[in-house]
Design a protein around this motif. Structure first.
Motif, short mmCIF file in Angstrom:
data_model
loop_
_atom_site.label_atom_id
_atom_site.label_comp_id
_atom_site.label_asym_id
_atom_site.label_seq_id
_atom_site.Cartn_x
_atom_site.Cartn_y
_atom_site.Cartn_z
N UNK A 9 0.87 -1.19 0.00
CA UNK A 9 0.00 0.00 0.00
C UNK A 9 0.90 1.23 0.00
N UNK A 10 0.43 2.31 -0.62
CA UNK A 10 1.21 3.55 -0.64
C UNK A 10 0.41 4.69 -0.02
N UNK A 11 1.15 5.71 0.43
CA UNK A 11 0.55 6.97 0.86
C UNK A 11 1.14 8.07 -0.01
N UNK A 12 0.36 9.12 -0.25
CA UNK A 12 0.80 10.19 -1.15
C UNK A 12 0.41 11.55 -0.59
N UNK A 13 0.90 12.59 -1.24
CA UNK A 13 0.53 13.96 -0.84
C UNK A 13 -0.78 14.40 -1.47
N UNK A 14 -1.37 13.58 -2.30
CA UNK A 14 -2.62 13.93 -2.96
C UNK A 14 -2.87 13.01 -4.13
N UNK A 15 -3.69 13.46 -5.09
CA UNK A 15 -4.09 12.61 -6.20
C UNK A 15 -3.67 13.15 -7.57
N UNK A 16 -3.05 14.32 -7.61
CA UNK A 16 -2.66 14.92 -8.88
C UNK A 16 -1.34 14.32 -9.38
N UNK A 17 -1.05 14.55 -10.66
CA UNK A 17 0.15 13.95 -11.25
C UNK A 17 1.45 14.47 -10.64
N UNK A 18 1.40 15.68 -10.06
CA UNK A 18 2.62 16.22 -9.46
C UNK A 18 2.69 15.99 -7.95
N UNK A 19 1.73 15.25 -7.40
CA UNK A 19 1.82 14.86 -6.00
C UNK A 19 2.84 13.74 -5.87
N UNK A 20 3.33 13.51 -4.65
CA UNK A 20 4.43 12.58 -4.44
C UNK A 20 4.04 11.39 -3.58
N UNK A 21 4.80 10.32 -3.73
CA UNK A 21 4.68 9.15 -2.86
C UNK A 21 5.43 9.46 -1.56
#
Length: 222
Positions: A9-21
């Motif tokens: 499973x991953x966590x990210x800074x958001x859902x946009x293409x420039x958000x990060x893992x």
């Protein structure tokens, strides 16, 4: 003999293409391996790992990485050493359903933009979500439940070796922004443990053909 399931499973800074893992976690038979993007935060991996182990009965190994690029490179090395092989089945919950899913599509974009090779070569994969939601009754109070936490509460005993600090997964974004990396890692540990347990339940009650196992080897590899 059934394949050895490795939930991720991953966590990210958001859902946009420039958000990060920000976090990538794997539940392996001996515990959970977590890769965390922590920037230049004090304490390092040892301090973070120690704080996480105080909050879970699961054996957890955490590595701290200054950037998303370093995190993704470390994940690739781990996958090559531990996950690749015909006897291992990588599983996720809503990792990549047909024309949908989150984890794998997000990772593909971030890896492509960073110029990092796809790590899941020679890795069989199955998404647990469609198996569970189609082949089990998950209807509660007149509504079909499909999110990870609700389905886990219905089909499993509800007990985890880690207490999730978040009521909703979107809290992972603010936790990263606030530097609450311990909370973020424990949340990820809880999610990979839920995914692993649901995968095992599905394995016990569903036919192999229901899993829709696919190879993640890219076309131009090999």
């Amino acid at each position: 003999m059934p394949l050895e399931q490795v939930a991720f499973d991953i966590e990210t800074t958001g859902f946009e293409v420039d958000d990060e893992v920000t976090i990538v976690g794997f539940a392996v038979p001996l515990g959970v391996r977590v890769f965390a993007q922590t920037g230049d935060a004090d304490g390092g991996a040892d301090g973070l790992e120690a704080s996480v182990r105080e909050r879970t009965d699961e054996h957890v190994v955490v590595s701290s990485h200054a950037s998303e690029t370093e995190l993704l490179q470390a994940v690739g090395e781990f996958v090559g050493e531990r996950v690749s092989g015909e006897d291992t089945l990588l599983v996720a919950y809503n990792g990549e359903r047909w024309r949908d899913g989150f984890d794998l599509p997000f990772l593909r974009t971030r890896l492509a933009t960073a110029g990092i090779e796809w790590p899941f070569r020679d890795v069989p994969f199955a998404d647990v979500m469609p198996v569970v939601t189609r082949r089990f009754n998950t209807r509660v109070d007149g509504e079909d439940q499909s999110d990870l936490v609700s389905v886990y509460g219905t089909l499993c005993d509800g007990k985890l070796n880690a207490v999730d600090p978040f009521a909703e997964s979107r809290e992972a974004v603010t936790a990263f922004e606030d530097g609450r990396f311990g909370d973020l890692v424990v949340h990820n540990v809880a999610d990979v443990l839920r995914t692993r347990q649901l995968g095992r339940v599905a394995e016990r009650f569903c036919a192999k053909s229901e899993f829709g196992v696919k190879s993640l080897t890219p076309t131009e590899y090999g």
